[in-house]
Design an enzyme around this catalytic site. Structure first.
Site, PDB file in Angstrom:
ATOM      1  N   LYS A  51       4.299   6.677  -3.674  1.00  0.00           N
ATOM      2  CA  LYS A  51       3.113   5.900  -4.058  1.00  0.00           C
ATOM      3  C   LYS A  51       3.188   4.486  -3.486  1.00  0.00           C
ATOM      4  O   LYS A  51       2.212   3.958  -2.960  1.00  0.00           O
ATOM      5  CB  LYS A  51       3.001   5.858  -5.597  1.00  0.00           C
ATOM      6  N   GLN A  95       5.095   5.749 -14.708  1.00  0.00           N
ATOM      7  CA  GLN A  95       5.512   7.082 -14.262  1.00  0.00           C
ATOM      8  C   GLN A  95       6.070   7.895 -15.438  1.00  0.00           C
ATOM      9  O   GLN A  95       6.968   7.444 -16.140  1.00  0.00           O
ATOM     10  CB  GLN A  95       6.572   6.949 -13.156  1.00  0.00           C
ATOM     11  N   ASP A 118      -4.205   6.196 -13.545  1.00  0.00           N
ATOM     12  CA  ASP A 118      -3.876   7.617 -13.706  1.00  0.00           C
ATOM     13  C   ASP A 118      -4.971   8.331 -14.493  1.00  0.00           C
ATOM     14  O   ASP A 118      -5.026   9.557 -14.533  1.00  0.00           O
ATOM     15  CB  ASP A 118      -2.547   7.776 -14.464  1.00  0.00           C
TER      16      ASP A 118
END
Ligand code: NAP
Length: 298
Positions: A51, A95, A118
Site C-alpha cells: 500500500k 491494518q 477502508d
C-alpha cells in the site's frame, strides 16, 4: 476463455488517479494516507508495504505508524484520535487483524468516517447499504471496476456471491444489487445447502471464502464469468518459499469451462490496493469541499 488481468485494470485506473492527484495538488491539497500497523505479522507487513509503495508511486503522501505488538488500547486510540484531528491527514487505515487484546471493532468505529478509506465504519457501511455511499470497501469496489473494464454485463443477470463477510461478500452483494447496477444477487455461505445448485445458475460467480480451489468445474455454468477473491497458501515443497498461492477456484479446470476468469495471484488482489488510493483521493477532495471534474472519472 479470457483471463481477466487485475494488472491491466490497475494500469487504466492508475492513469486516472494520477490525474486526480495532480488536480488536487493544483488546488493546494496534498493527499495524505496514514497507515497504522500494530505488531509484526509478516503478512500484514507485506500488505502494508504494498500500500505504501503504491501511494508513493502515485504521489500520495503516506505516513507509516508501525507500533509494537505490546501497544495498549489507550495508545492506539490516542493515535487514531490525533490522526482524526489532523487536517493534513485525509485517509486513515488500521491494518487488521490487530494483535490479541486490542479491541478491533472499537478502533474501526473510532476512525473518523470521513477518513475511513477502508470503509469499515458502520456509518459508511450504512450509506453503502442505502446506496448513498461516497467511499466503498476496496475489494468489492475493485471487482466492480474490473467488471466495468471488461464490459461484463451484470444488469438483469444472475450474480452469485459466495461468502458474506463484511470485507468481501456482504458489501459485494450490496454494490451489485443497487439501482442502476441491477444484478439479481444470490448470497451463499457456509450454511447454504447444495451451493452448486446456485453456482450453476450464475452468469457471474464471485467467490470469497478462503478455501483453496474449492469451486470445481462442475459447479460452474458454461460461459460464466468467474471472479476469484480467495488468497490461500498451499504447501508446495517445490517452491523456494515452501508454498504457492491459490484462489478459491480450481483455475485450470474452471477456466476450460468459463467465458472469463481472474487468476490468483494477479486478479482481484492488485485492485484492492488501487481502490484504497482512490478512496484516499475522494476523502481528500471531500474534506476540502472539492469535487473532481466529471471528465477525470475518479
Ligand atoms: P472470512 O471473513 O473468513 O469469510 C469467509 C466467508 O466465506 C464466510 O461468509 C463463510 O461463511 C464463507 N464460507 C467459508 N467456507 C465456506 C464454504 N465451504 N462454503 C460456503 N461458504 C463458505 O473471509 P474474507 O475476509 O471474506 O476473505 C475471503 C477470502 O478472500 C480469503 O481467502 C481472503 O484471503 C481473500 N481476500 C482477498 C482480498 C484481495 O484483495 N484479493 C481481500 C480480502 C479477502 P459463514 O459466514 O457462514 O462463516
Amino acid at each position: 476463455m479470457k483471463t481477466l488481468s487485475g494488472k491491466e485494470v490497475v494500469e487504466a485506473i492508475e492513469t486516472r488517479l494520477a490525474g486526480g492527484v495532480g488536480w488536487l495538488k493544483e488546488q493546494g491539497v496534498n493527499p495524505s494516507l496514514a497507515v497504522i500497523l500494530v505488531g509484526d505479522n509478516p503478512e500484514s507487513h507485506s500488505y502494508v508495504k504494498g500500500k505504501l509503495v503504491r501511494a508513493e508511486k502515485l504521489g500520495i503522501h503516506s505516513q507509516d505508524h508501525f507500533l509494537p505488538a505490546e501497544t495498549t488500547q489507550e495508545e492506539l486510540e490516542a493515535l487514531v484520535a490525533r490522526l482524526n484531528e489532523d487536517p493534513a491527514t485525509h485517509g486513515i487505515l488500521c491494518q487488521l487483524p490487530l494483535p490479541k487484546g486490542l479491541d478491533e471493532p472499537r478502533i474501526t468505529r473510532l476512525i473518523n468516517p470521513a477518513k475511513d478509506v477502508d470503509c469499515f465504519h458502520p456509518y459508511n457501511f450504512g450509506l453503502l447499504a442505502q446506496g448513498e455511499h461516497h467511499l466503498a470497501p476496496c475489494t468489492p469496489a475493485g471487482i466492480m471496476e474490473m467488471l466495468k473494464h471488461y464490459q461484463v454485463p451484470v444488469s438483469g443477470k444472475n450474480v452469485v456471491v459466495i461468502g458474506r463477510s463484511n470485507i468481501v461478500g456482504r458489501p459485494m452483494s450490496l454494490l451489485l444489487s443497487h439501482k442502476g447496477v441491477d444484478a439479481t444477487v444470490t448470497v451463499c455461505h457456509s450454511r447454504t445447502p447444495d451451493i452448486a445448485e446456485h453456482t450453476r445458475r450464475a452468469d457471474v460467480l464471485i467467490v470469497g471464502i478462503g478455501r483453496p480451489e474449492w469451486i470445481k468445474a462442475d459447479m460452474v455454468a458454461e460461459k460464466a464469468v468467474v471472479i476469484d477473491v480467495g488468497v490461500n497458501r498451499v504447501d508446495d515443497p517445490s517452491r523456494p518459499r515452501g508454498y504457492r498461492l491459490a484462489g478459491d477456484v480450481a483455475f485450470d479446470e474452471v477456466s476450460a469451462r468459463a467465458a472469463a476468469i481472474t487468476p490468483v495471484p494477479g486478479g482481484v488482489g492488485p485492485l484492492t490496493v488501487i481502490m484504497l488510493m482512490r478512496n484516499t483521493l475522494l476523502a481528500a477532495a471531500d474534506q476540502n469541499s472539492l469535487k473532481f471534474p466529471e471528465h477525470m472519472d475518479i
